[in-house]
Design a protein around this motif. Structure first.
Motif, short mmCIF file in Angstrom:
data_model
loop_
_atom_site.label_atom_id
_atom_site.label_comp_id
_atom_site.label_asym_id
_atom_site.label_seq_id
_atom_site.Cartn_x
_atom_site.Cartn_y
_atom_site.Cartn_z
N VAL A 12 21.96 9.86 46.99
CA VAL A 12 21.77 10.72 47.88
C VAL A 12 20.33 10.64 48.59
O VAL A 12 20.01 10.70 49.77
N ILE A 13 19.37 10.22 47.50
CA ILE A 13 18.10 10.11 48.00
C ILE A 13 17.80 8.81 48.92
O ILE A 13 17.06 8.67 49.96
N ALA A 14 18.62 7.58 48.56
CA ALA A 14 18.68 6.60 49.46
C ALA A 14 19.31 6.84 50.82
O ALA A 14 18.72 6.29 51.89
N ARG B 143 20.75 6.65 68.37
CA ARG B 143 21.05 7.86 67.81
C ARG B 143 22.53 7.81 67.08
O ARG B 143 22.72 8.62 66.27
N ALA B 144 23.08 6.69 67.50
CA ALA B 144 24.75 6.57 66.52
C ALA B 144 24.13 6.12 65.16
O ALA B 144 24.87 6.71 64.31
N ALA B 145 22.88 5.48 65.08
CA ALA B 145 22.51 5.19 63.58
C ALA B 145 22.09 6.40 62.86
O ALA B 145 22.31 6.54 61.62
N VAL B 146 21.61 7.22 63.50
CA VAL B 146 21.00 8.77 63.05
C VAL B 146 22.26 9.32 62.60
O VAL B 146 22.43 10.16 61.39
N ASP B 147 23.39 9.57 63.18
CA ASP B 147 24.64 10.19 62.94
C ASP B 147 25.23 9.70 61.69
O ASP B 147 25.76 10.18 60.81
N ALA B 148 25.15 8.01 61.67
CA ALA B 148 25.87 7.54 60.77
C ALA B 148 25.11 7.74 59.26
O ALA B 148 25.81 7.94 58.14
N ALA B 149 23.67 7.62 59.49
CA ALA B 149 23.01 7.96 58.23
C ALA B 149 23.14 9.41 57.71
O ALA B 149 23.29 9.64 56.69
N ALA B 150 23.37 10.32 58.71
CA ALA B 150 23.69 11.82 58.15
C ALA B 150 25.15 11.86 57.49
O ALA B 150 25.08 12.56 56.44
N ALA B 151 25.83 11.11 58.02
CA ALA B 151 27.25 11.00 57.34
C ALA B 151 27.19 10.41 56.13
O ALA B 151 27.77 10.84 55.32
N SER B 152 26.32 9.55 55.90
CA SER B 152 26.27 8.91 54.53
C SER B 152 25.70 9.72 53.55
O SER B 152 25.78 10.09 52.43
N VAL B 153 24.61 10.58 54.00
CA VAL B 153 24.06 11.67 53.24
C VAL B 153 24.77 12.70 52.88
O VAL B 153 25.11 13.13 51.68
N ALA B 154 25.59 13.15 53.69
CA ALA B 154 26.64 14.29 53.21
C ALA B 154 27.64 13.63 52.29
O ALA B 154 28.04 14.42 51.50
N ALA B 155 28.19 12.32 52.56
CA ALA B 155 29.13 11.77 51.49
C ALA B 155 28.62 11.56 50.26
O ALA B 155 29.05 11.88 49.13
N ALA B 156 27.12 11.34 50.22
CA ALA B 156 26.55 11.07 48.89
C ALA B 156 26.41 12.36 48.11
O ALA B 156 26.45 12.49 46.88
N GLN B 157 26.14 13.62 48.91
CA GLN B 157 26.02 14.81 48.39
C GLN B 157 27.40 15.32 47.99
O GLN B 157 27.32 15.84 47.05
N ASP B 158 28.43 14.83 48.77
CA ASP B 158 29.94 15.32 48.21
C ASP B 158 30.13 14.80 46.87
O ASP B 158 30.65 15.28 45.93
N ASP B 159 29.86 13.46 46.89
CA ASP B 159 30.20 12.83 45.56
C ASP B 159 29.28 13.26 44.49
O ASP B 159 29.74 13.49 43.13
N LEU B 160 27.94 13.72 44.50
CA LEU B 160 27.32 14.33 43.62
C LEU B 160 27.86 15.71 43.27
O LEU B 160 27.92 15.89 42.18
N THR B 161 28.29 16.55 44.24
CA THR B 161 29.17 17.70 43.84
C THR B 161 30.30 17.59 43.11
O THR B 161 30.35 18.32 42.29
N ARG B 162 30.89 16.64 43.37
CA ARG B 162 32.14 16.17 42.78
C ARG B 162 31.98 15.92 41.40
O ARG B 162 32.60 16.51 40.42
N LEU B 163 30.90 15.19 40.91
CA LEU B 163 30.75 14.74 39.68
C LEU B 163 30.14 15.98 38.77
O LEU B 163 30.31 15.92 37.68
N GLN B 164 29.40 16.69 39.56
CA GLN B 164 28.82 17.96 38.84
C GLN B 164 29.75 19.06 38.70
O GLN B 164 29.99 19.46 37.51
N ALA C 150 23.33 10.74 37.67
CA ALA C 150 22.07 10.32 38.10
C ALA C 150 22.27 9.03 39.18
O ALA C 150 21.45 9.13 40.07
N ARG C 151 23.36 8.10 38.97
CA ARG C 151 23.51 7.22 40.28
C ARG C 151 23.82 7.94 41.45
O ARG C 151 23.38 7.63 42.38
N ALA C 152 24.47 9.15 41.18
CA ALA C 152 24.89 9.60 42.67
C ALA C 152 23.78 10.45 43.23
O ALA C 152 23.57 10.39 44.43
N GLY C 153 22.88 10.93 42.36
CA GLY C 153 21.48 11.58 42.89
C GLY C 153 20.66 10.60 43.59
O GLY C 153 20.01 10.72 44.63
#
Length: 394
Positions: free
Chosen positions: A116-118, A165-186, A110-113
């Protein structure tokens, strides 16, 4: 003198009679008498050879049911002889802290989800800012061409656009990391759920329980069988055939199965497998024979007598196996020629279980051979054919 001779005539006559009786006995029933034999007239025919073997009833498909991880048995819900269906629960193991670990992972998921939303919201915010800075940078480029703004102001807007544009890339990386963490927990939760499912012992197929090897409260290790079961529709007979008589044994041959517990009640079946490895100790080949219909009686491990039918031989001379003799290392028969026995070498072929054997060469249809003799024969011996030899010692 004449009187003494007259008194001797009865004695002489008695001696002649006794001598004649002795000679008669010697030539009719004594060692000089003809040898009594039973004979057989050779006729053309076919032989249906068979192989005979002793086997045991076994199950082709048997199952050892147990856990994949160590644990303590909470319950065993089946016993020996029970009929079970596929998917039926047979036993359960103590989950210990497994349920709590799954609950903890649910909270982490739930926390990882939420993370990802944030991260996705931050990515959208960064994308919006980058869009605005790009518009401003473009507008300042236009104003600079018209000499309304200084070059330093254009450079500042360009720098702001690059940072956005760099902030956009950083935000995208944060989304990917959060999704990977969610996948690991699943994945971790799925592993625990699979481990939880393994704590429930279920029947893989329809079958019958044959052994119960642990009781509630026992601690079992990974791979240890708690219950054993078989598929009763997969019963077959593991049959041993003497290697000396195993020629022609092959898959697909018809077989007759007779269980020891049901003598005289034959089951028809087929040879479904001939083992590649023979038993070197007993010098036997191993064949698997399956019944055409499922065994409704008998038991696994029961002895059975198996008769396997081989293809029939071609037509030719047939004699009883008892007529064969081995003299000086040569196989043959005593053929009667002009009333006298003569040893004739022969080559043999297929042999049936009832004692008939196919002669490949050495005899012809119509020949007469000796089957049994009261004494060993020699070429040209005096013989007397009879129907039955009484008093024959075997």
């Amino acid at each position: 003198m004449k009187f003494a001779l007259g008194r001797r005539w009865p004695l002489i006559l008695l001696a002649v009679v006794l001598l004649g009786a002795f000679a008669f006995a010697m030539f009719r029933t004594g060692p000089l008498a003809p040898i009594r034999v039973t004979v057989h007239t050779v006729a053309d025919g076919t032989v249906t050879p068979s192989l005979f073997g002793i086997g045991t009833v076994e199950a082709q498909r048997s199952y050892a049911i147990g856990p994949t991880a160590a644990g303590r048995l909470l319950s065993v819900e089946a016993d020996v002889g029970d009929t079970v269906i596929a998917g039926q629960v047979l036993g359960r193991l103590d989950p210990v802290d497994l349920n709590a670990r799954i609950a903890a992972l649910d909270a982490s998921l739930a926390r990882a989800g939420n993370a990802v939303i944030a991260a996705q919201a931050q990515q959208r915010d960064a994308a919006a800012k980058a869009k605005v800075t790009a518009i401003e940078a473009k507008r300042y480029d236009t104003l600079a061409d018209q000499k309304f703004v200084s070059p330093s102001a254009v450079e500042a807007r360009a720098q702001a656009n690059t940072s956005a544009r760099a902030a956009v890339d950083a935000a995208a990386a944060s989304v990917a990391a959060a999704q990977d963490d969610l996948t690991r927990l699943q994945a971790e939760r799925e592993a625990l759920v699979a481990q939880q499912r393994n704590l429930t012992l279920v029947a893989p197929v329809d079958g019958v329980i044959t052994a119960r090897q642990a009781e509630p409260g026992n601690t079992v290790v990974a791979g240890q069988a708690v219950l054993q079961m078989i598929d009763p529709s997969s019963l077959w007979v593991r049959t041993r055939i003497d290697q000396n008589r195993a020629a022609g044994l092959a898959e697909g041959l018809d077989a007759r199965i007779e269980l020891r517990s049901h003598a005289g009640d034959a089951h028809m079946g087929k040879v479904v497998r001939v083992e590649l490895l023979s038993d070197p100790v007993t010098e036997e080949r191993i064949a698997r024979v399956r019944c055409d219909r499922a065994f409704k009686e008998g038991s696994v491990g029961e002895m059975a007598e198996v008769t396997i039918s081989l293809p029939p031989s071609d037509a030719g001379p047939i004699v009883p196996n008892a007529a064969l003799r081995h003299i000086n290392g040569e196989k043959g028969v005593w053929r009667i020629t002009e009333g006298k026995p003569r040893f004739v070498p022969v080559s043999t072929g297929a042999e049936s279980l009832d004692g008939n054997i196919r002669i490949l060469n050495g005899l012809s249809s119509g020949d007469t051979v000796v089957v049994h003799a009261e004494r060993p024969l020699k070429d040209g011996a005096r013989i007397k054919p009879v129907e039955v030899i009484t008093g024959l010692k075997r």
